[in-house]
Design a protein around this motif. Structure first.
Motif, PDB file in Angstrom:
ATOM      1  N   PRO A 110      50.269   0.447  13.324  1.00 48.99           N
ATOM      2  CA  PRO A 110      49.805   1.839  13.444  1.00 48.99           C
ATOM      3  C   PRO A 110      48.583   2.007  14.326  1.00 48.99           C
ATOM      4  CG  PRO A 110      49.280   0.920  11.279  1.00 48.99           C
ATOM      5  CD  PRO A 110      50.197  -0.047  11.947  1.00 48.99           C
TER       6      PRO A 110
ATOM      7  N   ARG B 121      60.886   3.265   4.852  1.00 48.42           N
ATOM      8  CA  ARG B 121      59.458   3.567   4.980  1.00 48.42           C
ATOM      9  C   ARG B 121      59.179   4.764   5.877  1.00 48.42           C
ATOM     10  NH1 ARG B 121      57.790  -1.771   7.602  1.00 48.42           N
ATOM     11  NH2 ARG B 121      55.676  -0.920   7.525  1.00 48.42           N
TER      12      ARG B 121
ATOM     13  N   SER C 102      56.649   7.367   4.998  1.00 48.64           N
ATOM     14  CA  SER C 102      55.227   7.029   4.956  1.00 48.64           C
ATOM     15  C   SER C 102      54.542   7.160   6.314  1.00 48.64           C
ATOM     16  CB  SER C 102      55.046   5.594   4.430  1.00 48.64           C
ATOM     17  OG  SER C 102      55.576   4.635   5.343  1.00 48.64           O
ATOM     18  N   LEU C 103      55.278   7.615   7.338  1.00 51.93           N
ATOM     19  CA  LEU C 103      54.674   7.809   8.654  1.00 51.93           C
ATOM     20  C   LEU C 103      53.549   8.830   8.585  1.00 51.93           C
ATOM     21  CD1 LEU C 103      57.845   7.895  10.939  1.00 51.93           C
ATOM     22  CD2 LEU C 103      56.051   6.145  10.984  1.00 51.93           C
ATOM     23  N   THR C 104      52.457   8.515   9.249  1.00 55.16           N
ATOM     24  CA  THR C 104      51.303   9.428   9.249  1.00 55.16           C
ATOM     25  C   THR C 104      50.948   9.914  10.650  1.00 55.16           C
ATOM     26  OG1 THR C 104      49.761   7.563   9.379  1.00 55.16           O
ATOM     27  CG2 THR C 104      50.340   8.372   7.172  1.00 55.16           C
ATOM     28  N   LYS C 105      51.613   9.396  11.667  1.00 54.70           N
ATOM     29  CA  LYS C 105      51.294   9.796  13.035  1.00 54.70           C
ATOM     30  C   LYS C 105      51.892  11.173  13.342  1.00 54.70           C
ATOM     31  CE  LYS C 105      49.300   5.882  13.804  1.00 54.70           C
ATOM     32  NZ  LYS C 105      47.837   5.792  13.977  1.00 54.70           N
ATOM     33  N   ARG C 106      51.183  11.904  14.192  1.00 51.50           N
ATOM     34  CA  ARG C 106      51.719  13.196  14.647  1.00 51.50           C
ATOM     35  C   ARG C 106      53.070  12.958  15.320  1.00 51.50           C
ATOM     36  NH1 ARG C 106      50.625  16.946  19.149  1.00 51.50           N
ATOM     37  NH2 ARG C 106      49.700  15.182  20.252  1.00 51.50           N
ATOM     38  N   THR C 107      54.095  13.694  14.892  1.00 52.17           N
ATOM     39  CA  THR C 107      55.463  13.393  15.313  1.00 52.17           C
ATOM     40  C   THR C 107      56.203  14.646  15.736  1.00 52.17           C
ATOM     41  OG1 THR C 107      55.564  11.513  13.780  1.00 52.17           O
ATOM     42  CG2 THR C 107      57.662  12.362  14.605  1.00 52.17           C
TER      43      THR C 107
ATOM     44  N   PRO D 273      56.624  13.517   7.071  1.00 52.24           N
ATOM     45  CA  PRO D 273      55.631  14.537   6.716  1.00 52.24           C
ATOM     46  C   PRO D 273      54.911  15.090   7.941  1.00 52.24           C
ATOM     47  CG  PRO D 273      55.447  12.609   5.277  1.00 52.24           C
ATOM     48  CD  PRO D 273      56.389  12.231   6.378  1.00 52.24           C
ATOM     49  N   GLY D 274      54.853  16.418   8.023  1.00 52.14           N
ATOM     50  CA  GLY D 274      54.091  17.071   9.074  1.00 52.14           C
ATOM     51  C   GLY D 274      54.732  17.084  10.443  1.00 52.14           C
ATOM     52  N   SER D 275      55.951  16.572  10.569  1.00 47.30           N
ATOM     53  CA  SER D 275      56.594  16.538  11.886  1.00 47.30           C
ATOM     54  C   SER D 275      57.055  17.928  12.295  1.00 47.30           C
ATOM     55  CB  SER D 275      57.787  15.583  11.876  1.00 47.30           C
ATOM     56  OG  SER D 275      58.808  16.035  10.999  1.00 47.30           O
TER      57      SER D 275
END
Length: 310
Positions: free
Chosen positions: A144, A246, A249-254, A278-280
């Protein structure tokens, strides 16, 4: 014979979407509709061919299964005006070396890390198409600190074989034929399937000009191409057990981009992938099949440039 032809048609697909020139040593120019200087670097003892254009924020474009930098020819000028664009032929693909490896996802990820190190790139936005999107996801999960953002174009979802709706690609990923037999069959019958198979991954057949078909034909004759492809297909269980579970569990802006007419992984697959990150953000690309960045470059480039804005 009929079964042999069907299996060969699946494997031929793997080479049709990577249409670079074949001479060895490395040619001076990328085989595109523009003459782009081609570079190379040695990574862990293997020559890697790549394009490097522009300056500023590094962005690495990662092609998919059987692909090459050709899939990103329409992104070079548009993105390089704003960022530094690095476009490799992955290990085992295109004009890069094709060593005898297992081509496990973790091997390819270590290659990407070493490739970035060789170019002195500490962090980058990763943009991946199809299986290249899977590698981008894997990098964000296992490394990451090397990733600042993700753009996933038409792939790669969990439960790949269940989500696939294209039988040709399914055969390409699951065939047990040896590489020498596939290579022989490609030389004997490959040209017969070229137009039909490309129509399965390109929405508008008018884009399949004689120049595109000629590039595909030349690429299919490149030595050593089929061993890495067959090896990669055997590694799907590693993706399913180590990486797919997994994704949440990604946290990078996508950003997730998907062809509305994708006949490999339908639009609903892309929407489910987006919902699991999340947040994509998500955008469907009209009039595009499995390589929307090539078919609808202007639309995709607008999305990319918006995502890459500081």
């Amino acid at each position: 014979m009929r079964l042999l032809l069907r299996l060969l048609s699946g494997i031929c697909l793997c080479t049709l979407s990577s249409s670079c020139a074949t001479p060895d040593p490395l040619p001076a120019w990328f085989d595109s509709f523009e003459r782009l200087p081609l570079k190379s670097v040695t990574v862990n003892g293997n020559r890697i061919a790549y394009l490097d254009a522009g300056a500023g924020q590094p962005v690495v474009l990662i092609h998919g299964f059987g692909g090459s930098m050709w899939q990103w020819e329409h992104q070079q000028a548009a993105l390089a005006a704003n960022v530094r664009v690095i476009t490799p032929d992955l290990l085992g693909a295109g004009l890069s070396d094709k060593p005898d490896l297992d081509y496990r996802p973790d091997e390819l990820l270590e290659f990407l890390v070493s490739f970035m190190d060789a170019l002195q790139i500490r962090q980058a936005v990763l943009v991946g198409n199809s299986m290249g999107a899977g590698l981008a996801i894997g990098m964000a999960l296992d490394h990451p600190d090397r990733v600042t953002g993700l753009v996933l174009i038409s792939g790669l979802p969990p439960h790949i074989l269940e989500e696939l709706t294209n039988d040709t690609i399914r055969r390409a990923l699951t065939t047990s034929m040896p590489a020498w037999l596939v290579s022989l069959g490609n030389r004997l019958f490959g040209g017969y399937f070229a137009d039909g198979i490309l129509k399965e991954i390109v929405h508008d057949p008018a884009l399949l000009t004689p120049a595109v078909l000629d590039r595909s034909t030349r690429n299919r004759q490149r030595p050593g191409l089929f061993g890495p492809l067959l090896a990669t297909g055997k590694q799907l269980p590693v993706w399913e057990t180590r990486y797919a579970p997994r994704i949440g569990s990604l946290t990078k802006r996508t950003l997730v981009l998907w062809g509305e007419n994708d006949r490999v992984f339908p639009l609903a697959v892309g929407q489910r992938l987006h919902a699991s990150i999340p947040g994509s953000t998500f955008a469907a690309i009209p009039q595009a099949n499995h390589i929307p960045q090539w078919e609808q470059a202007e639309t995709v480039n607008r999305h990319l440039l918006r995502f890459l804005q500081p």
